[in-house]
Design a protein around this motif. Structure first.
Motif, PDB file in Angstrom:
ATOM      1  N   LEU A   1      55.889  46.058  59.930  1.00 57.02           N
ATOM      2  CA  LEU A   1      54.582  45.872  60.579  1.00 57.02           C
ATOM      3  C   LEU A   1      54.658  46.365  62.021  1.00 57.02           C
ATOM      4  CD1 LEU A   1      53.651  42.285  59.309  1.00 57.02           C
ATOM      5  CD2 LEU A   1      52.714  44.470  58.523  1.00 57.02           C
TER       6      LEU A   1
ATOM      7  N   THR B   1      49.998  47.915  58.971  1.00 53.48           N
ATOM      8  CA  THR B   1      49.403  46.624  59.334  1.00 53.48           C
ATOM      9  C   THR B   1      49.456  45.580  58.220  1.00 53.48           C
ATOM     10  OG1 THR B   1      47.239  47.381  58.573  1.00 53.48           O
ATOM     11  CG2 THR B   1      47.759  47.733  60.889  1.00 53.48           C
ATOM     12  N   ASP B   2      49.832  45.999  57.019  1.00 52.23           N
ATOM     13  CA  ASP B   2      49.740  45.099  55.868  1.00 52.23           C
ATOM     14  C   ASP B   2      50.718  45.583  54.794  1.00 52.23           C
ATOM     15  OD1 ASP B   2      48.888  43.417  53.810  1.00 52.23           O
ATOM     16  OD2 ASP B   2      46.756  43.791  54.150  1.00 52.23           O
TER      17      ASP B   2
ATOM     18  N   ASN C   1      42.231  49.367  54.320  1.00 49.70           N
ATOM     19  CA  ASN C   1      42.806  48.224  53.640  1.00 49.70           C
ATOM     20  C   ASN C   1      42.925  48.662  52.190  1.00 49.70           C
ATOM     21  OD1 ASN C   1      40.078  48.561  53.554  1.00 49.70           O
ATOM     22  ND2 ASN C   1      39.663  46.445  53.075  1.00 49.70           N
TER      23      ASN C   1
ATOM     24  N   ARG D   1      53.286  38.652  50.955  1.00 50.21           N
ATOM     25  CA  ARG D   1      52.437  39.618  51.650  1.00 50.21           C
ATOM     26  C   ARG D   1      52.482  39.285  53.144  1.00 50.21           C
ATOM     27  NH1 ARG D   1      45.809  39.823  51.695  1.00 50.21           N
ATOM     28  NH2 ARG D   1      45.617  41.754  52.909  1.00 50.21           N
TER      29      ARG D   1
ATOM     30  N   TYR E   1      50.928  40.525  56.973  1.00 50.67           N
ATOM     31  CA  TYR E   1      49.981  41.386  57.664  1.00 50.67           C
ATOM     32  C   TYR E   1      49.752  40.921  59.096  1.00 50.67           C
ATOM     33  CZ  TYR E   1      46.764  37.730  55.999  1.00 50.67           C
ATOM     34  OH  TYR E   1      46.159  36.524  55.726  1.00 50.67           O
TER      35      TYR E   1
END
Length: 180
Positions: free
Chosen positions: A25, A43-44, A117, A176, A178
């Motif tokens: 990240l 970012t994710d 996204n 996950r 982010y």
DNA sequence: ACGATGATGAAC
DNA sequence: TTCATCATCGTA
């Protein structure tokens, strides 16, 4: 500071996947196609770890598709889903241990402050498809990742991985990561 | 909420 | 060789 020193090397990827995922990240995914360079902040991400992770493609064992995840870290794993989308992952951990980090979201600083996204949209934007499956991300050609900004721990959110309802108890893993 | 659209892996 | 499934996205 030359370019080479910023490129994430094999030692970076050859570690515990959850750690690699979080440290990715804030790094910059760099794509070079026909002398044009696109630089996007990661970012994710999501982690997929080993044959015991029922959400990981390697839970079905070694197949022609998953073979790349059993190889050395730092290579790209690209697969095709739903008849129309490509998804990209970076292979992590030691050889023979199948694991990878999927890139779910990126932010483009260069052109108009766009952000994506969704893993398929990131691939489409960066023109990544099956031709790059297996690509070595540590060589600094066509596609690589550079050291970026350090994201403080309190800015990193965790969550359940998206779209893996079939994965039994692994559905609930908070794998996950982010940027909030 | 659902359809697009084809590779993949498992069953047969 | 067939069949269900799929680490998604855009439109409704």
């Amino acid at each position: 500071m030359d370019k080479q020193s910023k490129i994430l090397n094999r030692r970076f990827y050859n570690r515990e996947t959850l750690k690699v995922a979080q440290e990715m990240l804030g790094c910059f995914l760099v794509r070079k196609v026909k002398n044009k360079i696109i630089r996007a902040m990661i970012t994710d991400v999501e982690a997929y770890v080993g044959e015991d992770d029922l959400a990981c493609h390697a839970s079905k064992g070694r197949t022609s598709r998953t073979e790349i995840m059993y190889g050395p870290a730092g290579h790209l794993y690209v697969y095709f889903v739903y008849g129309m989308h490509f998804i990209m992952n970076i292979v992590t951990e030691k050889k023979e241990f199948p694991a990878a980090v999927m890139i779910r979201g990126i932010k483009i600083d260069d052109v108009g402050y766009q952000k994506t996204n969704g893993p398929a949209k990131a691939c489409k934007f960066l023109q990544i498809d099956k031709k790059l499956d297996g690509w070595d991300m540590t060589q600094g050609e066509k596609l690589w990742i550079e050291r970026g900004v350090k994201i403080p721990k309190n800015k990193i959110k965790t969550g359940k991985r998206i779209g893996i309802d079939y994965a039994g108890h692994c559905t609930h893993y908070l794998w996950r990561f982010y940027i909030s």
